[in-house]
Motif scaffolding. Structure first.
Motif, PDB file in Angstrom:
ATOM      1  N   GLN A  33      31.204  -6.476   9.083  1.00 41.75           N
ATOM      2  CA  GLN A  33      30.186  -6.121  10.063  1.00 41.75           C
ATOM      3  C   GLN A  33      30.476  -6.769  11.419  1.00 41.75           C
ATOM      4  N   CYS A  36      33.159  -4.764  13.066  1.00 38.93           N
ATOM      5  CA  CYS A  36      32.610  -3.533  13.650  1.00 38.93           C
ATOM      6  C   CYS A  36      31.962  -3.832  15.001  1.00 38.93           C
ATOM      7  N   LYS A  69      33.420   0.583   7.860  1.00 34.75           N
ATOM      8  CA  LYS A  69      32.146   1.021   7.269  1.00 34.75           C
ATOM      9  C   LYS A  69      32.349   1.514   5.845  1.00 34.75           C
ATOM     10  N   ILE A  72      32.575  -1.489   3.711  1.00 31.21           N
ATOM     11  CA  ILE A  72      31.240  -2.060   3.520  1.00 31.21           C
ATOM     12  C   ILE A  72      30.500  -1.293   2.429  1.00 31.21           C
TER      13      ILE A  72
END
Length: 128
Positions: A33, A36, A69, A72
């Motif tokens: 995260q 990102c 993503k 994740i």
């Protein structure tokens, strides 16, 4: 003569190992995260410089963000599965290479059974 053979290392799921795995998953998820967020920041910064084509720049960064993503989502799935697994389950942790000694007269086993090391809370419990 010595040969290299692959040995599977399995971990027996205990309360402490379950928590440890959960913590590892959470840390990896947080790292992705952060990456990102950093990629979004870099994209905005580079868009202001106008040295690169905005379309190709955005396309490249969006591809990198999308890859993270997806990772994740995979980690979130692994966390869900971890909560479902009962204590005492065996999880494949990794594979290691081991040297085995063979000599003339030994029985050559072609049964396909792979040697396995079973650990519980970091201690070897069984070698199969």
């Amino acid at each position: 003569m010595q040969l290299i053979q692959t040995v599977v290392v399995k971990q027996i799921l205990t309360e402490s190992s379950k928590q440890q795995l959960f913590d590892q998953y959470q840390a990896h998820k947080q790292q992705l995260q952060k990456e990102c967020d950093q990629l979004h920041f870099e994209l905005k910064r580079l868009e202001r410089t106008k040295t690169f084509s905005p379309q190709t720049l955005k396309k490249h960064f969006e591809k990198e963000i999308q890859m993270r993503k997806e990772k994740i989502k995979l980690i979130e799935f692994q966390i869900e599965q971890l909560h479902i697994l009962p204590l005492g389950s065996e999880l494949k942790e990794k594979e290691v290479q081991a040297l085995i000694e063979v000599k003339i007269g030994d029985v050559w086993s072609t049964s396909g059974t792979q040697p396995t090391i079973v650990i519980k809370d970091g201690i070897i419990e069984d070698i199969r």
